[in-house]
Design a protein around this motif. Structure first.
Motif, PDB file in Angstrom:
ATOM      1  N   ALA A   1       0.811  -1.214   0.000  1.00  0.00           N
ATOM      2  CA  ALA A   1       0.000   0.000   0.000  1.00  0.00           C
ATOM      3  C   ALA A   1       0.846   1.266   0.000  1.00  0.00           C
ATOM      4  CB  ALA A   1      -0.935   0.017   1.203  1.00  0.00           C
ATOM      5  N   ARG A   2       2.140   1.130   0.195  1.00  0.00           N
ATOM      6  CA  ARG A   2       2.994   2.320   0.247  1.00  0.00           C
ATOM      7  C   ARG A   2       2.951   3.092  -1.061  1.00  0.00           C
ATOM      8  NH1 ARG A   2       9.158   1.609   1.922  1.00  0.00           N
ATOM      9  NH2 ARG A   2       9.391   0.901  -0.200  1.00  0.00           N
ATOM     10  N   GLY A   3       2.769   2.405  -2.171  1.00  0.00           N
ATOM     11  CA  GLY A   3       2.721   3.080  -3.464  1.00  0.00           C
ATOM     12  C   GLY A   3       1.521   3.993  -3.615  1.00  0.00           C
ATOM     13  N   LYS A   4       0.437   3.714  -2.895  1.00  0.00           N
ATOM     14  CA  LYS A   4      -0.773   4.532  -2.987  1.00  0.00           C
ATOM     15  C   LYS A   4      -0.779   5.690  -2.004  1.00  0.00           C
ATOM     16  CE  LYS A   4      -3.180   0.279  -3.578  1.00  0.00           C
ATOM     17  NZ  LYS A   4      -4.193  -0.566  -3.016  1.00  0.00           N
ATOM     18  N   LYS A   5       0.172   5.736  -1.099  1.00  0.00           N
ATOM     19  CA  LYS A   5       0.147   6.746  -0.050  1.00  0.00           C
ATOM     20  C   LYS A   5       0.787   8.070  -0.454  1.00  0.00           C
ATOM     21  CE  LYS A   5      -0.106   3.544   3.772  1.00  0.00           C
ATOM     22  NZ  LYS A   5       0.471   3.118   5.037  1.00  0.00           N
ATOM     23  N   GLY A   6       1.478   8.097  -1.554  1.00  0.00           N
ATOM     24  CA  GLY A   6       2.086   9.349  -2.010  1.00  0.00           C
ATOM     25  C   GLY A   6       3.316   9.747  -1.207  1.00  0.00           C
ATOM     26  N   VAL A   7       4.017   8.775  -0.625  1.00  0.00           N
ATOM     27  CA  VAL A   7       5.229   9.075   0.126  1.00  0.00           C
ATOM     28  C   VAL A   7       6.343   9.353  -0.873  1.00  0.00           C
ATOM     29  CG1 VAL A   7       6.915   8.149   1.761  1.00  0.00           C
ATOM     30  CG2 VAL A   7       4.509   7.585   2.002  1.00  0.00           C
ATOM     31  N   GLN A   8       7.026  10.469  -0.670  1.00  0.00           N
ATOM     32  CA  GLN A   8       8.098  10.806  -1.592  1.00  0.00           C
ATOM     33  C   GLN A   8       9.186  11.583  -0.860  1.00  0.00           C
ATOM     34  OE1 GLN A   8       6.429  13.202  -4.663  1.00  0.00           O
ATOM     35  NE2 GLN A   8       5.570  14.697  -3.267  1.00  0.00           N
ATOM     36  N   THR A   9      10.358  11.623  -1.473  1.00  0.00           N
ATOM     37  CA  THR A   9      11.471  12.384  -0.916  1.00  0.00           C
ATOM     38  C   THR A   9      11.216  13.862  -1.164  1.00  0.00           C
ATOM     39  OG1 THR A   9      12.935  10.544  -1.433  1.00  0.00           O
ATOM     40  CG2 THR A   9      13.972  12.661  -0.985  1.00  0.00           C
TER      41      THR A   9
ATOM     42  N   ASP B   1      15.778   6.886  -5.166  1.00  0.00           N
ATOM     43  CA  ASP B   1      14.327   6.680  -5.045  1.00  0.00           C
ATOM     44  C   ASP B   1      13.823   5.652  -6.048  1.00  0.00           C
ATOM     45  OD1 ASP B   1      14.144   8.473  -2.983  1.00  0.00           O
ATOM     46  OD2 ASP B   1      13.433  10.145  -4.233  1.00  0.00           O
ATOM     47  N   LYS B   2      14.366   5.699  -7.266  1.00  0.00           N
ATOM     48  CA  LYS B   2      13.970   4.718  -8.288  1.00  0.00           C
ATOM     49  C   LYS B   2      14.387   3.312  -7.875  1.00  0.00           C
ATOM     50  CE  LYS B   2      14.173   7.871 -12.206  1.00  0.00           C
ATOM     51  NZ  LYS B   2      14.946   8.267 -13.394  1.00  0.00           N
ATOM     52  N   LYS B   3      15.608   3.172  -7.348  1.00  0.00           N
ATOM     53  CA  LYS B   3      16.072   1.862  -6.887  1.00  0.00           C
ATOM     54  C   LYS B   3      15.195   1.348  -5.752  1.00  0.00           C
ATOM     55  CE  LYS B   3      20.997   2.489  -7.727  1.00  0.00           C
ATOM     56  NZ  LYS B   3      22.297   2.583  -7.060  1.00  0.00           N
ATOM     57  N   LYS B   4      14.882   2.230  -4.811  1.00  0.00           N
ATOM     58  CA  LYS B   4      14.061   1.840  -3.665  1.00  0.00           C
ATOM     59  C   LYS B   4      12.666   1.408  -4.126  1.00  0.00           C
ATOM     60  CE  LYS B   4      14.281   4.506  -0.043  1.00  0.00           C
ATOM     61  NZ  LYS B   4      14.020   5.602   0.923  1.00  0.00           N
ATOM     62  N   ALA B   5      12.081   2.162  -5.069  1.00  0.00           N
ATOM     63  CA  ALA B   5      10.745   1.825  -5.574  1.00  0.00           C
ATOM     64  C   ALA B   5      10.775   0.510  -6.344  1.00  0.00           C
ATOM     65  CB  ALA B   5      10.226   2.947  -6.460  1.00  0.00           C
ATOM     66  N   ALA B   6      11.823   0.297  -7.148  1.00  0.00           N
ATOM     67  CA  ALA B   6      11.933  -0.950  -7.900  1.00  0.00           C
ATOM     68  C   ALA B   6      12.083  -2.146  -6.965  1.00  0.00           C
ATOM     69  CB  ALA B   6      13.115  -0.880  -8.863  1.00  0.00           C
ATOM     70  N   ASN B   7      12.878  -2.006  -5.926  1.00  0.00           N
ATOM     71  CA  ASN B   7      13.067  -3.079  -4.958  1.00  0.00           C
ATOM     72  C   ASN B   7      11.760  -3.366  -4.209  1.00  0.00           C
ATOM     73  OD1 ASN B   7      14.626  -4.988  -3.487  1.00  0.00           O
ATOM     74  ND2 ASN B   7      14.706  -3.543  -1.790  1.00  0.00           N
ATOM     75  N   TYR B   8      11.054  -2.311  -3.820  1.00  0.00           N
ATOM     76  CA  TYR B   8       9.776  -2.486  -3.121  1.00  0.00           C
ATOM     77  C   TYR B   8       8.761  -3.184  -4.026  1.00  0.00           C
ATOM     78  CZ  TYR B   8       5.732  -1.392  -0.267  1.00  0.00           C
ATOM     79  OH  TYR B   8       4.607  -1.482   0.494  1.00  0.00           O
ATOM     80  N   ASP B   9       8.676  -2.755  -5.286  1.00  0.00           N
ATOM     81  CA  ASP B   9       7.747  -3.383  -6.230  1.00  0.00           C
ATOM     82  C   ASP B   9       8.103  -4.847  -6.461  1.00  0.00           C
ATOM     83  OD1 ASP B   9       6.346  -1.031  -6.452  1.00  0.00           O
ATOM     84  OD2 ASP B   9       7.364  -0.389  -8.291  1.00  0.00           O
ATOM     85  N   ARG B  10       9.393  -5.132  -6.535  1.00  0.00           N
ATOM     86  CA  ARG B  10       9.833  -6.516  -6.721  1.00  0.00           C
ATOM     87  C   ARG B  10       9.417  -7.376  -5.523  1.00  0.00           C
ATOM     88  NH1 ARG B  10      14.316  -9.147  -4.950  1.00  0.00           N
ATOM     89  NH2 ARG B  10      15.169  -7.227  -4.116  1.00  0.00           N
TER      90      ARG B  10
END
Length: 161
Positions: A55-63, A89-98
């Motif tokens: 659900a973190r992707g839907k929360k709008g959390v960003q640097t 941020d891209k690496k973190k998002a890719a790892n989280y999505d994976r």
């Protein structure tokens, strides 16, 4: 006469002081409804899935964005530092999505054990191409007390090095 009347009045007063007072049946309907209301509250009602994994992707959390007063490491320009932060941020998002894609996908240990053809004689160990399928167990059975697992493979069980 006055003394005896006073004595009778004092006796009646002291006797009535220790007698239980009549009580009406009190209703707890208000209390029951109040506590039932609290117990039945759904604190996540506006967003039912806010605590689901992924659900973190839907929360709008960003640097946060860098301002003119933001810290920039020595030797970097603001643009270079923004690029580094964006790449992280891209690496973190890719790892989280994976990891979200892997969520809830488990190998049943019994199915794994049966599929590899395990038997008491250990004939499965002589089969070619056994592969490297691993099934996680809940506990670290190595018996070590340190935090890093010391168990490195099946060979340790059978005395092979």
């Amino acid at each position: 006469m006055k003394t005896s009347a006073l004595l009778v009045a004092a006796t009646v007063a002291s006797a009535s002081a220790f007698a239980p007072a009549p009580q009406a049946q009190s209703s707890t309907a208000l209390n029951e409804s109040f506590f039932k209301t609290i117990a039945d509250m759904d604190l996540f009602a506006p967003k039912k899935d806010q605590n689901n994994y992924g659900a973190r992707g839907k929360k709008g959390v960003q640097t946060g964005a860098l301002s003119s007063r933001s810290y920039v490491p020595a030797g970097l320009t603001k643009a270079q530092y923004e690029k580094i932060r964006a790449d992280e941020d891209k690496k973190k998002a890719a790892n989280y999505d994976r990891n979200v894609k892997k969520a809830g996908v488990f190998t049943d240990y019994t199915a794994f054990y049966t599929k590899r053809g395990t038997d008491e004689g250990g004939a499965w160990m002589k089969k070619p191409n056994r592969g490297h399928d691993m099934a996680k167990t809940k506990y670290d059975w190595s018996g070590e007390t340190n935090q890093a697992p010391a168990y490195t493979g099946v060979g340790a069980i059978f005395g092979k090095k």
